[in-house]
Design a protein around this motif. Structure first.
Motif, PDB file in Angstrom:
ATOM      1  N   THR A  65      70.015  75.378 -25.806  1.00  0.00           N
ATOM      2  CA  THR A  65      70.388  75.035 -24.434  1.00  0.00           C
ATOM      3  C   THR A  65      69.345  74.086 -23.881  1.00  0.00           C
ATOM      4  O   THR A  65      68.156  74.418 -23.847  1.00  0.00           O
ATOM      5  CB  THR A  65      70.467  76.287 -23.540  1.00  0.00           C
ATOM      6  OG1 THR A  65      71.496  77.151 -24.027  1.00  0.00           O
ATOM      7  CG2 THR A  65      70.763  75.913 -22.094  1.00  0.00           C
ATOM      8  N   LEU A  67      67.792  72.223 -20.770  1.00  0.00           N
ATOM      9  CA  LEU A  67      67.673  72.181 -19.324  1.00  0.00           C
ATOM     10  C   LEU A  67      67.192  70.783 -18.956  1.00  0.00           C
ATOM     11  O   LEU A  67      66.053  70.413 -19.255  1.00  0.00           O
ATOM     12  CB  LEU A  67      66.687  73.243 -18.829  1.00  0.00           C
ATOM     13  CG  LEU A  67      66.968  74.678 -19.295  1.00  0.00           C
ATOM     14  CD1 LEU A  67      65.898  75.625 -18.754  1.00  0.00           C
ATOM     15  CD2 LEU A  67      68.360  75.130 -18.865  1.00  0.00           C
ATOM     16  N   TYR A  98      72.130  80.069 -26.601  1.00  0.00           N
ATOM     17  CA  TYR A  98      73.221  79.392 -25.896  1.00  0.00           C
ATOM     18  C   TYR A  98      73.464  80.072 -24.554  1.00  0.00           C
ATOM     19  O   TYR A  98      73.767  81.261 -24.479  1.00  0.00           O
ATOM     20  CB  TYR A  98      74.504  79.443 -26.733  1.00  0.00           C
ATOM     21  CG  TYR A  98      75.679  78.736 -26.085  1.00  0.00           C
ATOM     22  CD1 TYR A  98      75.821  77.352 -26.186  1.00  0.00           C
ATOM     23  CD2 TYR A  98      76.632  79.456 -25.359  1.00  0.00           C
ATOM     24  CE1 TYR A  98      76.896  76.696 -25.590  1.00  0.00           C
ATOM     25  CE2 TYR A  98      77.703  78.803 -24.759  1.00  0.00           C
ATOM     26  CZ  TYR A  98      77.828  77.430 -24.879  1.00  0.00           C
ATOM     27  OH  TYR A  98      78.882  76.781 -24.286  1.00  0.00           O
ATOM     28  N   ASP A 100      75.673  79.260 -21.045  1.00  0.00           N
ATOM     29  CA  ASP A 100      76.562  78.453 -20.206  1.00  0.00           C
ATOM     30  C   ASP A 100      76.650  79.147 -18.846  1.00  0.00           C
ATOM     31  O   ASP A 100      76.094  80.240 -18.660  1.00  0.00           O
ATOM     32  CB  ASP A 100      77.936  78.276 -20.861  1.00  0.00           C
ATOM     33  CG  ASP A 100      78.603  79.603 -21.184  1.00  0.00           C
ATOM     34  OD1 ASP A 100      78.102  80.661 -20.727  1.00  0.00           O
ATOM     35  OD2 ASP A 100      79.623  79.596 -21.901  1.00  0.00           O
ATOM     36  N   PRO A 101      77.293  78.544 -17.840  1.00  0.00           N
ATOM     37  CA  PRO A 101      77.329  79.167 -16.510  1.00  0.00           C
ATOM     38  C   PRO A 101      77.831  80.609 -16.491  1.00  0.00           C
ATOM     39  O   PRO A 101      77.211  81.467 -15.836  1.00  0.00           O
ATOM     40  CB  PRO A 101      78.242  78.225 -15.721  1.00  0.00           C
ATOM     41  CG  PRO A 101      78.027  76.898 -16.362  1.00  0.00           C
ATOM     42  CD  PRO A 101      77.864  77.183 -17.829  1.00  0.00           C
ATOM     43  N   TYR A 156      68.817  76.672 -11.711  1.00  0.00           N
ATOM     44  CA  TYR A 156      70.034  76.079 -12.265  1.00  0.00           C
ATOM     45  C   TYR A 156      70.790  75.321 -11.178  1.00  0.00           C
ATOM     46  O   TYR A 156      70.976  75.817 -10.069  1.00  0.00           O
ATOM     47  CB  TYR A 156      70.912  77.187 -12.849  1.00  0.00           C
ATOM     48  CG  TYR A 156      72.348  76.773 -13.125  1.00  0.00           C
ATOM     49  CD1 TYR A 156      72.663  75.913 -14.168  1.00  0.00           C
ATOM     50  CD2 TYR A 156      73.388  77.254 -12.324  1.00  0.00           C
ATOM     51  CE1 TYR A 156      73.969  75.537 -14.422  1.00  0.00           C
ATOM     52  CE2 TYR A 156      74.705  76.895 -12.573  1.00  0.00           C
ATOM     53  CZ  TYR A 156      74.986  76.026 -13.617  1.00  0.00           C
ATOM     54  OH  TYR A 156      76.283  75.651 -13.863  1.00  0.00           O
ATOM     55  N   LYS A 158      73.706  72.739 -12.183  1.00  0.00           N
ATOM     56  CA  LYS A 158      75.092  72.600 -12.625  1.00  0.00           C
ATOM     57  C   LYS A 158      75.148  72.468 -14.140  1.00  0.00           C
ATOM     58  O   LYS A 158      74.134  72.197 -14.797  1.00  0.00           O
ATOM     59  CB  LYS A 158      75.756  71.385 -11.974  1.00  0.00           C
ATOM     60  CG  LYS A 158      75.170  70.056 -12.405  1.00  0.00           C
ATOM     61  CD  LYS A 158      75.916  68.882 -11.754  1.00  0.00           C
ATOM     62  CE  LYS A 158      75.350  67.542 -12.200  1.00  0.00           C
ATOM     63  NZ  LYS A 158      76.091  66.402 -11.611  1.00  0.00           N
ATOM     64  N   SER A 159      76.353  72.643 -14.677  1.00  0.00           N
ATOM     65  CA  SER A 159      76.585  72.415 -16.102  1.00  0.00           C
ATOM     66  C   SER A 159      76.917  70.935 -16.303  1.00  0.00           C
ATOM     67  O   SER A 159      77.744  70.371 -15.589  1.00  0.00           O
ATOM     68  CB  SER A 159      77.732  73.290 -16.605  1.00  0.00           C
ATOM     69  OG  SER A 159      78.008  73.013 -17.972  1.00  0.00           O
ATOM     70  N   ASP A 161      77.233  69.366 -19.797  1.00  0.00           N
ATOM     71  CA  ASP A 161      78.092  69.206 -20.975  1.00  0.00           C
ATOM     72  C   ASP A 161      77.867  70.398 -21.888  1.00  0.00           C
ATOM     73  O   ASP A 161      76.904  71.159 -21.712  1.00  0.00           O
ATOM     74  CB  ASP A 161      77.753  67.907 -21.719  1.00  0.00           C
ATOM     75  CG  ASP A 161      78.969  67.297 -22.428  1.00  0.00           C
ATOM     76  OD1 ASP A 161      79.818  68.086 -22.892  1.00  0.00           O
ATOM     77  OD2 ASP A 161      79.053  66.062 -22.509  1.00  0.00           O
ATOM     78  N   LYS A 162      78.730  70.550 -22.878  1.00  0.00           N
ATOM     79  CA  LYS A 162      78.529  71.646 -23.820  1.00  0.00           C
ATOM     80  C   LYS A 162      79.381  71.459 -25.067  1.00  0.00           C
ATOM     81  O   LYS A 162      80.422  70.800 -25.051  1.00  0.00           O
ATOM     82  CB  LYS A 162      78.870  72.987 -23.172  1.00  0.00           C
ATOM     83  CG  LYS A 162      80.314  73.157 -22.751  1.00  0.00           C
ATOM     84  CD  LYS A 162      80.533  74.525 -22.115  1.00  0.00           C
ATOM     85  CE  LYS A 162      81.977  74.707 -21.636  1.00  0.00           C
ATOM     86  NZ  LYS A 162      82.185  76.032 -21.019  1.00  0.00           N
ATOM     87  N   SER A 168      74.433  73.682 -25.076  1.00  0.00           N
ATOM     88  CA  SER A 168      74.759  73.714 -23.657  1.00  0.00           C
ATOM     89  C   SER A 168      73.736  72.846 -22.934  1.00  0.00           C
ATOM     90  O   SER A 168      72.531  72.947 -23.185  1.00  0.00           O
ATOM     91  CB  SER A 168      74.711  75.141 -23.110  1.00  0.00           C
ATOM     92  OG  SER A 168      75.001  75.170 -21.722  1.00  0.00           O
ATOM     93  N   LEU A 170      72.402  71.989 -19.277  1.00  0.00           N
ATOM     94  CA  LEU A 170      72.402  72.464 -17.902  1.00  0.00           C
ATOM     95  C   LEU A 170      71.371  71.692 -17.087  1.00  0.00           C
ATOM     96  O   LEU A 170      70.243  71.478 -17.539  1.00  0.00           O
ATOM     97  CB  LEU A 170      72.060  73.954 -17.840  1.00  0.00           C
ATOM     98  CG  LEU A 170      72.899  74.909 -18.696  1.00  0.00           C
ATOM     99  CD1 LEU A 170      72.350  76.327 -18.578  1.00  0.00           C
ATOM    100  CD2 LEU A 170      74.364  74.866 -18.268  1.00  0.00           C
TER     101      LEU A 170
END
Length: 242
Positions: A65, A67, A98, A100-101, A156, A158-159, A161-162, A168, A170
């Motif tokens: 992931t 950031l 991993y 994700d939101p 955090y 926003k997301s 892409d993934k 992921s 973020l």
């Protein structure tokens, strides 16, 4: 006309390619710089991934992931830190799991500990390469180093892409820092001058420090540096390759 033998050989080759490059084969599943090229608001962060070669470390992990910092936050970080320190900061922003939101907001109360690329370096900074992820007030999710005195200044946003279960991306508000994270280059520059002095290049080492050119070499050390340094008079030791 293709024979049955040719068809069988083609099928065998196709099967080998599928086995070698399928998602279960451990091939490189993502290219973080190519993904971020689609998002100009993270272009500065992306450029530093390339300059520090942290992008290669990220791409080498099947599950990660990232950031990411927008251009404003990354500009602030880059303005006050040499390249070696930026590299460690980027490594600390690469979580080896991993998230994700939905997974972030489903975290239980309290902090969840995860490792980062910084933890894999094996140096002194690697001992501080773990990150706490915590649900804060108002539904916010914060990130902080496990080092004493660290704060949840990175949250955090926003997301971006993934690639499900592999990568992921973020966006976060600020880098994850801990006391002493940006002091790493000081040790690097000390090591460089110490190596030069040991090699009999004391005068050259002093000139690097007083002229301010030392920072140029310091920034280059993290990517590899070959330095041809003149020896101090009366010294017969050979030149050192650093």
């Amino acid at each position: 006309m293709a024979t049955r033998k040719d068809a069988a050989m083609f099928s065998s080759v196709l099967l080998v390619l599928v086995l070698l490059c399928g998602p279960w084969a451990g091939c490189r599943a993502h290219n973080i710089t190519a993904i971020l090229e689609r998002y100009p608001e993270y272009s500065l962060y992306n450029s530093y991934l390339t300059r520090t070669k942290v992008c290669d470390e990220i791409n080498a992990h099947e599950t990660v992931t990232c950031l990411v910092l927008d251009n404003g936050a990354m500009s602030t970080l880059a303005a006050k830190c040499p390249l070696a320190a930026i590299k460690n900061a980027l490594r600390l922003l690469a979580l080896l799991d991993y998230f994700d939101p939905p997974k972030l907001h489903a975290l239980p109360s309290g902090s969840t500990l995860t490792s980062t690329l910084l933890q894999t370096t094996g140096n002194e900074a690697g001992n501080l390469g773990f990150v706490n992820i915590t649900n804060l007030r108002g539904g916010r999710v914060g990130f902080a180093s496990t080092a004493p005195g660290s704060k949840f200044d990175s949250t955090y946003t926003k997301s971006v892409d993934k690639i499900p279960y592999n990568l992921s991306v973020l966006a976060v508000s600020a880098p994850i820092v801990f006391p002493g994270l940006f002091d790493t280059p000081t040790a690097a520059s000390s090591n460089l001058t110490a190596l030069l002095e040991k090699a009999g290049c004391k005068t050259f080492a002093r000139l690097l420090t007083t002229s301010g050119v030392l920072k140029v070499f310091q920034d280059a050390m993290d990517k590899g540096l070959t330095l041809f340094a003149p020896m101090t008079k009366r010294s017969r030791r050979p030149m050192r390759r650093i």
